[in-house]
Structures are given as structure tokens and as C-alpha cells.
Design a protein around this motif. Structure first.
Motif, PDB file in Angstrom:
ATOM      1  N   UNK A 299       1.100  -1.068  -0.063  1.00 25.88           N
ATOM      2  CA  UNK A 299      -0.157  -0.179  -0.221  1.00 25.88           C
ATOM      3  C   UNK A 299       0.680   1.033   0.437  1.00 25.88           C
ATOM      4  N   UNK A 300       1.677   0.722   0.680  1.00 20.79           N
ATOM      5  CA  UNK A 300       2.695   2.337   0.030  1.00 20.79           C
ATOM      6  C   UNK A 300       3.871   3.099   1.794  1.00 20.79           C
ATOM      7  N   UNK A 301       2.929   1.722   3.034  1.00 23.38           N
ATOM      8  CA  UNK A 301       4.044   2.358   3.740  1.00 23.38           C
ATOM      9  C   UNK A 301       5.531   1.444   3.602  1.00 23.38           C
ATOM     10  N   UNK A 302       6.616   2.248   4.572  1.00 21.27           N
ATOM     11  CA  UNK A 302       7.276   2.432   4.758  1.00 21.27           C
ATOM     12  C   UNK A 302       7.642   1.019   5.345  1.00 21.27           C
ATOM     13  N   UNK A 303       8.173  -0.391   4.861  1.00 17.03           N
ATOM     14  CA  UNK A 303       7.697  -1.297   6.144  1.00 17.03           C
ATOM     15  C   UNK A 303       8.632  -1.957   6.919  1.00 17.03           C
ATOM     16  N   UNK A 304       9.940  -1.824   5.161  1.00 17.63           N
ATOM     17  CA  UNK A 304      10.989  -1.887   5.450  1.00 17.63           C
ATOM     18  C   UNK A 304      11.690  -1.605   6.843  1.00 17.63           C
ATOM     19  N   UNK A 305      12.142   0.182   6.928  1.00 19.82           N
ATOM     20  CA  UNK A 305      12.706   1.118   7.898  1.00 19.82           C
ATOM     21  C   UNK A 305      11.845   0.404   9.232  1.00 19.82           C
ATOM     22  N   UNK A 306      10.094  -0.141   9.885  1.00 18.36           N
ATOM     23  CA  UNK A 306      10.182  -0.118  11.052  1.00 18.36           C
ATOM     24  C   UNK A 306      10.146  -1.497  11.085  1.00 18.36           C
ATOM     25  N   UNK A 307      10.390  -2.619   9.995  1.00 14.67           N
ATOM     26  CA  UNK A 307      11.218  -3.695  10.742  1.00 14.67           C
ATOM     27  C   UNK A 307      12.422  -4.073  10.438  1.00 14.67           C
ATOM     28  N   UNK A 308      13.095  -2.889  10.173  1.00 14.86           N
ATOM     29  CA  UNK A 308      14.815  -3.083  10.632  1.00 14.86           C
ATOM     30  C   UNK A 308      14.439  -2.174  12.423  1.00 14.86           C
ATOM     31  N   UNK A 309      13.865  -1.268  13.247  1.00 17.12           N
ATOM     32  CA  UNK A 309      14.102  -0.758  14.034  1.00 17.12           C
ATOM     33  C   UNK A 309      13.851  -1.935  14.883  1.00 17.12           C
ATOM     34  N   UNK A 310      12.353  -2.656  14.885  1.00 12.59           N
ATOM     35  CA  UNK A 310      12.135  -3.466  15.953  1.00 12.59           C
ATOM     36  C   UNK A 310      13.738  -4.343  15.774  1.00 12.59           C
ATOM     37  N   UNK A 311      13.926  -4.516  14.610  1.00 17.02           N
ATOM     38  CA  UNK A 311      14.587  -6.479  14.393  1.00 17.02           C
ATOM     39  C   UNK A 311      16.002  -6.047  14.937  1.00 17.02           C
ATOM     40  N   UNK A 312      16.625  -4.883  14.903  1.00 21.85           N
ATOM     41  CA  UNK A 312      18.262  -4.036  15.600  1.00 21.85           C
ATOM     42  C   UNK A 312      17.432  -4.951  17.521  1.00 21.85           C
ATOM     43  N   UNK A 313      16.146  -4.309  17.454  1.00 18.89           N
ATOM     44  CA  UNK A 313      15.658  -4.633  19.705  1.00 18.89           C
ATOM     45  C   UNK A 313      15.716  -6.266  19.292  1.00 18.89           C
TER      46      UNK A 313
END
Length: 277
Positions: A98-112
Motif C-alpha cells: 500500500x506504500x508504507x515504509x515497512x522495511x524501515x519499521x521492521x529494521x527498527x524492531x529487528x535491531x531490538x
């Protein structure tokens, strides 16, 4: 000696249901409301990595469990969480389309999550128990208050009900493993404080990221409606607060809140729902 505390009549078995919600996620699927849609989507974004970590934490101790009932429930728990992870990955992919930047959100949570995976096993399991408490309380609330999903598309309401049912069924599995293999009450409570901070932090950050893409991040009306949804009427967080805080009680156990009847009622309704297939 039986150490499983899952009560009679509750089965921890995965249901192989697939949900096609890609069309639903092209719009504000929760009553055409930007905040409510973003809030539930924000929770979904934490599930694939979060639930994989729950599986990993329980696996670290499963060889030490001799109770055949709890061993069977661990298998069921892993199966349920793996299917939740699969369905929410598809859900999140539809958000990406749909156009959300899910990769950036995933990367933030994956670091945690990478940081969590390097903690000592006892802390990983304590963290899993704390996070499972949050999912169990929210699951109970979703099942008890169907009006909270009023206006949601049938397929999305069905997906969230399915997830809530299975979170309720396995709510004590990680806890029973912790009680048997670690049993440190002080550690359980301290780790819950960290889990609380991170749960609300990432839900808030994810909600903001989604609303920003929607052009609603600075909309006062959106946030006032959202605050009312969470803290006013219906008050999703407000009504869950006493159950969240129960985790700090001495001798707390998830099945002290026996919601088997509610589970039974929702199971019947799930089986009758045309969206469950």
C-alpha cells in the motif's frame, strides 16, 4: 508430576487457517478510522519477529521439561505462534504494497529483537512471559468487547479474533516453563518493566510511522479520537490496565483469570464465520 496449568477443556493446538486480507488493508479497514486502523496495524508489525523470539526462548528450555502434557503444549504453542507469524507477515506485506515504509519499521524492531536474542536464556524467557501477558490481556479484551472491533471488515475482525483465541489458549505455556526452570519472581517482575516500556514504545512509534504516511500524524482530530479510543470510551488501554498490573502480584499466574467460557463462546463464533477458511 504435572506442571502444566492449562485447565481442562482448553487445547493448545494450531488451526491452519489462512486469511486473505490484502484488499482490506488497502483502506482504513477499521470503520474508516485512521487511528484505529494504524493502532492495530502497529501491533501486527511487531508479531512476526516477536513471536519468533517467543518460540526461540521456550525452545531453550523445552529439553528440561519432563511433564508430557506441558511438552505437548509447547509443541502446540510453537505451532500456533509460527502460524501467527506467517499470517502477520502476509498482513504486513499487504501494508508494504500500500506504500508504507515497512522495511524501515521492521529494521527498527529487528535491531531490538537482535539485542533480546543475546540476553541470558532466563531473561529471554522472562521477557517472553511478560510479552505473552500483554497479548493475553489484550486478547481477552478483544474477545470480551466485540464492540471494539465494530466497523472492522469481516475478514480483519475474524483474523484478530482467531489470534486472540489462540493467545488465550496458550497464555500459560511459557509461564509454566519459566516457573519450572527458572522460578525467579524478582526477575519476572523486573523484566516485565522493560517489556512494558518496549511494548508501548514500539506500538507508539509504529502508529506514528503509519499515520505519517497517511498524512494524519499532525491531525489533532485523529489524535483526540485515538486518545479517546485508548483511554476514554471504549478505553482499550484503560480497561486493560488492572489486568496488565496484575502481573506484579505475588504468586501471579495467567489462569487465575479463568476465561474459558469466553474462549468457548468465541471459538463457536469463529467456526461459524465465513472469513475463517
Amino acid at each position: 508430576m504435572t506442571i502444566s496449568s492449562t485447565p481442562e477443556g482448553v487445547s493448545v493446538q494450531p488451526r491452519h487457517i489462512r486469511f486473505d486480507v490484502s484488499d482490506d488493508l488497502k483502506s482504513f479497514w477499521h470503520g474508516n478510522n485512521a487511528f484505529r486502523t494504524a493502532f492495530f496495524n502497529a501491533l501486527s508489525l511487531q508479531f512476526p519477529d516477536g513471536e519468533q523470539q517467543f518460540i526461540n526462548a521456550v525452545r531453550l528450555y523445552r529439553d528440561r521439561i519432563e511433564d508430557p502434557k506441558l511438552q505437548a503444549e509447547i509443541r502446540g504453542f510453537i505451532g500456533q505462534e509460527a502460524l501467527h507469524s506467517r499470517e502477520h507477515k502476509s498482513y504486513n506485506e499487504a501494508l508494504k504494497a500500500r506504500g508504507y515504509d515497512i522495511d524501515a519499521i521492521d529494521e527498527r524492531f529487528a535491531r531490538h529483537m537482535k539485542w533480546v536474542a543475546n540476553l541470558p536464556p532466563s531473561r529471554q524467557l522472562a521477557g517472553t512471559c511478560g510479552a505473552e501477558h500483554y497479548t493475553a490481556v489484550l486478547a481477552n479484551a478483544i474477545l470480551r468487547h466485540p464492540e471494539w472491533m465494530e466497523g472492522a471488515t469481516p475478514a480483519m475482525a475474524c483474523l484478530w479474533r482467531w489470534h486472540a483465541i489462540e493467545e488465550t489458549e496458550h497464555k500459560s505455556v511459557a509461564f509454566d516453563v519459566y516457573r519450572e526452570c527458572v522460578g525467579d519472581e524478582r526477575l519476572r517482575r523486573i523484566v516485565f518493566l522493560f517489556v512494558t516500556w518496549n511494548f508501548f514504545k514500539y506500538t507508539f512509534l509504529n502508529t506514528c510511522s503509519l499515520l505519517k504516511t497517511d498524512g494524519k500524524l499532525w491531525s489533532v482530530k485523529t489524535w483526540l479520537g485515538g486518545l479517546n479510543f485508548l483511554w476514554g470510551k471504549p478505553g482499550v488501554i484503560r480497561k486493560c490496565l488492572p489486568d496488565f498490573l496484575a502481573y506484579f502480584r505475588k504468586g501471579f499466574h495467567p489462569w487465575q483469570h479463568d476465561n474459558r467460557r469466553l474462549l468457548e463462546k468465541n471459538l463457536k463464533e469463529l467456526e461459524a464465520a465465513p472469513s475463517a477458511h
